[in-house]
Structures are given as structure tokens and as C-alpha cells.
Design a protein around this motif. Structure first.
Motif, PDB file in Angstrom:
ATOM      1  N   ASN A 101     -11.538  -5.907   8.769  1.00 53.18           N
ATOM      2  CA  ASN A 101     -12.184  -5.777   7.964  1.00 53.18           C
ATOM      3  C   ASN A 101     -13.797  -5.900   8.178  1.00 53.18           C
ATOM      4  O   ASN A 101     -14.234  -6.942   8.483  1.00 53.18           O
ATOM      5  N   TYR A 102     -14.715  -4.871   8.140  1.00 45.77           N
ATOM      6  CA  TYR A 102     -16.109  -5.118   8.442  1.00 45.77           C
ATOM      7  C   TYR A 102     -16.511  -5.560   7.070  1.00 45.77           C
ATOM      8  O   TYR A 102     -16.467  -5.034   5.954  1.00 45.77           O
ATOM      9  N   LYS A 103     -17.357  -6.617   7.114  1.00 48.83           N
ATOM     10  CA  LYS A 103     -17.806  -7.494   5.835  1.00 48.83           C
ATOM     11  C   LYS A 103     -18.716  -6.571   4.980  1.00 48.83           C
ATOM     12  O   LYS A 103     -18.727  -7.050   3.882  1.00 48.83           O
ATOM     13  N   LYS A 104     -19.350  -5.575   5.685  1.00 48.95           N
ATOM     14  CA  LYS A 104     -20.535  -5.065   4.819  1.00 48.95           C
ATOM     15  C   LYS A 104     -20.195  -3.434   4.512  1.00 48.95           C
ATOM     16  O   LYS A 104     -20.663  -2.758   4.335  1.00 48.95           O
ATOM     17  N   TYR A 105     -18.484  -3.585   4.702  1.00 51.21           N
ATOM     18  CA  TYR A 105     -17.970  -2.176   4.219  1.00 51.21           C
ATOM     19  C   TYR A 105     -17.724  -2.320   2.457  1.00 51.21           C
ATOM     20  O   TYR A 105     -17.049  -3.225   2.161  1.00 51.21           O
ATOM     21  N   VAL A 106     -18.297  -1.295   1.811  1.00 51.62           N
ATOM     22  CA  VAL A 106     -18.336  -1.289   0.260  1.00 51.62           C
ATOM     23  C   VAL A 106     -17.509   0.034  -0.088  1.00 51.62           C
ATOM     24  O   VAL A 106     -17.998   1.098  -0.380  1.00 51.62           O
ATOM     25  N   PRO A 107     -16.237  -0.085  -0.460  1.00 47.38           N
ATOM     26  CA  PRO A 107     -15.357   0.997  -0.973  1.00 47.38           C
ATOM     27  C   PRO A 107     -15.452   0.993  -2.411  1.00 47.38           C
ATOM     28  O   PRO A 107     -15.191  -0.019  -3.206  1.00 47.38           O
ATOM     29  N   LEU A 108     -15.782   2.205  -3.042  1.00 44.97           N
ATOM     30  CA  LEU A 108     -15.939   2.369  -4.557  1.00 44.97           C
ATOM     31  C   LEU A 108     -15.359   3.451  -4.988  1.00 44.97           C
ATOM     32  O   LEU A 108     -15.198   4.622  -4.448  1.00 44.97           O
ATOM     33  N   ALA A 109     -14.509   3.317  -6.010  1.00 49.45           N
ATOM     34  CA  ALA A 109     -13.566   4.306  -6.621  1.00 49.45           C
ATOM     35  C   ALA A 109     -14.325   4.647  -7.956  1.00 49.45           C
ATOM     36  O   ALA A 109     -14.120   4.070  -9.039  1.00 49.45           O
ATOM     37  N   LEU A 110     -14.644   6.022  -8.106  1.00 50.73           N
ATOM     38  CA  LEU A 110     -15.537   6.448  -9.303  1.00 50.73           C
ATOM     39  C   LEU A 110     -14.905   7.464 -10.035  1.00 50.73           C
ATOM     40  O   LEU A 110     -15.441   8.120 -10.868  1.00 50.73           O
ATOM     41  N   ARG A 111     -13.456   7.648  -9.923  1.00 52.86           N
ATOM     42  CA  ARG A 111     -12.768   8.734 -10.720  1.00 52.86           C
ATOM     43  C   ARG A 111     -13.155   8.333 -12.125  1.00 52.86           C
ATOM     44  O   ARG A 111     -13.094   9.516 -13.025  1.00 52.86           O
ATOM     45  N   PRO A 112     -12.956   7.263 -12.766  1.00 47.35           N
ATOM     46  CA  PRO A 112     -13.098   7.212 -14.191  1.00 47.35           C
ATOM     47  C   PRO A 112     -14.709   7.433 -14.814  1.00 47.35           C
ATOM     48  O   PRO A 112     -14.608   7.898 -15.964  1.00 47.35           O
ATOM     49  N   ASN A 113     -15.539   7.865 -13.897  1.00 44.55           N
ATOM     50  CA  ASN A 113     -16.851   8.105 -14.393  1.00 44.55           C
ATOM     51  C   ASN A 113     -17.141   9.407 -14.468  1.00 44.55           C
ATOM     52  O   ASN A 113     -16.365  10.381 -13.933  1.00 44.55           O
ATOM     53  N   SER A 114     -18.230   9.704 -15.398  1.00 44.70           N
ATOM     54  CA  SER A 114     -18.579  11.002 -15.653  1.00 44.70           C
ATOM     55  C   SER A 114     -19.389  11.673 -14.272  1.00 44.70           C
ATOM     56  O   SER A 114     -19.936  10.613 -13.763  1.00 44.70           O
ATOM     57  N   ALA A 115     -19.868  12.756 -14.066  1.00 50.04           N
ATOM     58  CA  ALA A 115     -20.614  13.305 -13.043  1.00 50.04           C
ATOM     59  C   ALA A 115     -22.004  12.492 -13.413  1.00 50.04           C
ATOM     60  O   ALA A 115     -22.455  12.306 -12.241  1.00 50.04           O
ATOM     61  N   LYS A 116     -22.534  12.413 -14.402  1.00 51.79           N
ATOM     62  CA  LYS A 116     -23.907  12.058 -14.838  1.00 51.79           C
ATOM     63  C   LYS A 116     -23.719  10.493 -14.381  1.00 51.79           C
ATOM     64  O   LYS A 116     -24.874  10.119 -13.542  1.00 51.79           O
ATOM     65  N   GLU A 117     -22.752   9.841 -14.872  1.00 51.88           N
ATOM     66  CA  GLU A 117     -22.623   8.349 -14.103  1.00 51.88           C
ATOM     67  C   GLU A 117     -22.635   8.206 -12.804  1.00 51.88           C
ATOM     68  O   GLU A 117     -23.213   7.385 -12.199  1.00 51.88           O
ATOM     69  N   ARG A 118     -21.829   8.952 -12.190  1.00 51.03           N
ATOM     70  CA  ARG A 118     -21.770   9.027 -10.814  1.00 51.03           C
ATOM     71  C   ARG A 118     -22.951   9.010  -9.954  1.00 51.03           C
ATOM     72  O   ARG A 118     -23.394   8.361  -9.128  1.00 51.03           O
ATOM     73  N   LEU A 119     -23.890  10.239 -10.379  1.00 53.43           N
ATOM     74  CA  LEU A 119     -25.007  10.535  -9.799  1.00 53.43           C
ATOM     75  C   LEU A 119     -26.003   9.539 -10.219  1.00 53.43           C
ATOM     76  O   LEU A 119     -26.745   9.077  -9.171  1.00 53.43           O
ATOM     77  N   GLU A 120     -26.113   8.995 -11.325  1.00 52.03           N
ATOM     78  CA  GLU A 120     -26.940   7.718 -11.443  1.00 52.03           C
ATOM     79  C   GLU A 120     -26.856   6.476 -10.718  1.00 52.03           C
ATOM     80  O   GLU A 120     -27.578   5.732 -10.370  1.00 52.03           O
ATOM     81  N   PHE A 121     -25.485   6.168 -10.641  1.00 57.79           N
ATOM     82  CA  PHE A 121     -24.947   5.293  -9.853  1.00 57.79           C
ATOM     83  C   PHE A 121     -25.296   5.128  -8.428  1.00 57.79           C
ATOM     84  O   PHE A 121     -25.526   4.188  -7.801  1.00 57.79           O
ATOM     85  N   LEU A 122     -25.134   6.677  -7.758  1.00 61.11           N
ATOM     86  CA  LEU A 122     -25.709   6.491  -6.466  1.00 61.11           C
ATOM     87  C   LEU A 122     -27.054   6.415  -6.459  1.00 61.11           C
ATOM     88  O   LEU A 122     -27.411   5.642  -5.514  1.00 61.11           O
ATOM     89  N   ASN A 123     -27.906   6.594  -7.415  1.00 60.78           N
ATOM     90  CA  ASN A 123     -29.144   6.327  -7.058  1.00 60.78           C
ATOM     91  C   ASN A 123     -29.684   4.942  -7.341  1.00 60.78           C
ATOM     92  O   ASN A 123     -30.364   4.307  -6.669  1.00 60.78           O
ATOM     93  N   TRP A 124     -28.807   4.334  -8.203  1.00 60.04           N
ATOM     94  CA  TRP A 124     -28.872   2.832  -8.416  1.00 60.04           C
ATOM     95  C   TRP A 124     -28.510   2.054  -6.945  1.00 60.04           C
ATOM     96  O   TRP A 124     -29.060   0.980  -6.758  1.00 60.04           O
ATOM     97  N   LEU A 125     -27.428   2.741  -6.462  1.00 63.72           N
ATOM     98  CA  LEU A 125     -27.012   1.925  -5.266  1.00 63.72           C
ATOM     99  C   LEU A 125     -28.112   1.912  -4.042  1.00 63.72           C
ATOM    100  O   LEU A 125     -28.536   0.851  -3.435  1.00 63.72           O
ATOM    101  N   CYS A 126     -28.840   3.233  -4.160  1.00 64.19           N
ATOM    102  CA  CYS A 126     -29.815   3.329  -3.021  1.00 64.19           C
ATOM    103  C   CYS A 126     -31.225   2.547  -3.340  1.00 64.19           C
ATOM    104  O   CYS A 126     -31.989   2.592  -2.385  1.00 64.19           O
ATOM    105  N   TYR A 127     -31.510   2.346  -4.368  1.00 61.09           N
ATOM    106  CA  TYR A 127     -32.961   2.265  -4.851  1.00 61.09           C
ATOM    107  C   TYR A 127     -32.878   0.874  -5.537  1.00 61.09           C
ATOM    108  O   TYR A 127     -33.987   0.255  -5.718  1.00 61.09           O
TER     109      TYR A 127
END
Length: 214
Positions: A134-160
Motif C-alpha cells: 500500500n503506497y502511503k500517498k495513494y488517495v482512492p476516491l469514489a464519486l458516484r453519488p455526486n453530481s457532475a458539478k460537484e465532481r468538477l468543483e471537487f477536482l479543482n478543490w483537490l488541486c488548488y
């Protein structure tokens, strides 16, 4: 009968002013300048040129790639192999030509937008199984319950904004079409592509996207 002339400049009245001179100065490329090649994130094999052995790049930092194919064509398996190859470990036992570069403790963000958490976990576990740990900095995320808008905003939040923001090596998104509401809306899809180019350019992260075709 009088013919009314349409001034196309009036069509842009509602658009913000664009500083074309600034764009020119930013975009102008000095062909005499020595520009370093973007560093490789994932390579597949080597080649010899002028007496030197070089890695064959599959994906570079600051760029993104798309894995495109029909349903059940093993796109997700290939994605897992690439992510595992980037991390390293024992992956080369199964994929001897895959090699990750400059990992240096960077985070690996692996996003699944389609499957429930049970099946998403099985795919995420495959990465650890290929790596052999298990690589300690591997971050798996399941976003099926979220809307398309939420997923995109979440991606930007992750990166910034998230705790990972300054140290992301690789981002994987399976599947990228779930970040837009309507895949047939060209404007919406273009905005998503522009967003991905902006993220990879500004963060320097490498990105794998999976696109399911019909």
C-alpha cells in the motif's frame, strides 16, 4: 428596401475585454531559447539514439492522456496498470516495460466516478496488489453519488486547496465524461477540457483520463 448592416462588434458587447497584447507577449516563443523537455511521469520501454538509451514517454508531467474504448475493453485495468507502474514496487513483474519517474513521495489521486464503493474498492485494491504494497500517498476516491458539478468543483478543490495541492504527481479520473452534465454539449465539454489543461499546466501534475465510447 433598405438593407441594414450588422456590425459584428456589437455581438461582443457583453463579453469581457481581452488583452490581446498580453496574450501575444505570453504566447510568443523564442526559437533560440533552450527549453527543457517536460519531465517524464510514465514511460514504456526504451530506445537507443546516437549511442544513448532513452525512455519512451507515455505521459509527461503537466500533460494529460485519454484512454478511450468501448465498454468491457479493459480500459480500467489498463488505467490501474499505469497507476501501479507510476508507483513502482513489484509492478514490473507483470509489466516489465512500465516505469514511473520522479515520484519522490508525491500523492497519487485515483478517482472513480461510475462504480459503487464495493466495486470501486476492488479496482483500487488492484493497484496495491500490482505494486505489492500500500503506497502511503495513494488517495482512492469514489464519486458516484455526486453530481457532475460537484465532481468538477471537487477536482479543482483537490488541486488548488486541499492538503495534497502542492505535491500531486498523478491524477487518474475514470470516467471523465461524468464531470459534465451533457456529453453532447460541445461548449460544456470544451470548458472541461480547458479546465483539465489549466490544472495540469498550473500544478505540473500528470493526468490519466478514461473515456467510454459507444
Amino acid at each position: 428596401m433598405a438593407i441594414e448592416t450588422l456590425d459584428i462588434r456589437n455581438l461582443n458587447n457583453n463579453l469581457p475585454d481581452i488583452d490581446c497584447k498580453a496574450i501575444h507577449d505570453e504566447a510568443l516563443v523564442n526559437i533560440d531559447e533552450v527549453i527543457e523537455r517536460q519531465p517524464i511521469a510514465i514511460s514504456c520501454g526504451t530506445y537507443n539514439y546516437k549511442g544513448y538509451t532513452n525512455d519512451i514517454p507515455m505521459l509527461s508531467y503537466g500533460n494529460f492522456m485519454a484512454l478511450v474504448g468501448a465498454s468491457k475493453s479493459m480500459k480500467s485495468f489498463l488505467k490501474s496498470a499505469l497507476v501501479a507502474g507510476y508507483i513502482g514496487g513489484q509492478t514490473q513483474n507483470n509489466f516489465p516495460n512500465l516505469k514511473g519517474h520522479n515520484l519522490d513521495g508525491k500523492y497519487v489521486i485515483d478517482i472513480d466516478t461510475e462504480q459503487g464503493v464495493f466495486h470501486a474498492q476492488r479496482v483500487f485494491r488492484r493497484v496495491s496488489e500490482l505494486v505489492g504494497a500500500n503506497y502511503k500517498k495513494y488517495v482512492p476516491l469514489a464519486l458516484r453519488p455526486n453530481s457532475a458539478k460537484e465532481r468538477l468543483e471537487f477536482l479543482n478543490w483537490l488541486c488548488y486547496e486541499s492538503e495534497y495541492k502542492d505535491n500531486i504527481g498523478l491524477i487518474s479520473i475514470d470516467g471523465i465524461a461524468d464531470l459534465v452534465d451533457d456529453v453532447n454539449n460541445i461548449e460544456e465539454c470544451n470548458k472541461l477540457v480547458q479546465n483539465l489543461m489549466k490544472i495540469t499546466e498550473e500544478t505540473g501534475a500528470a493526468m490519466i483520463t478514461v473515456l467510454h465510447s459507444n
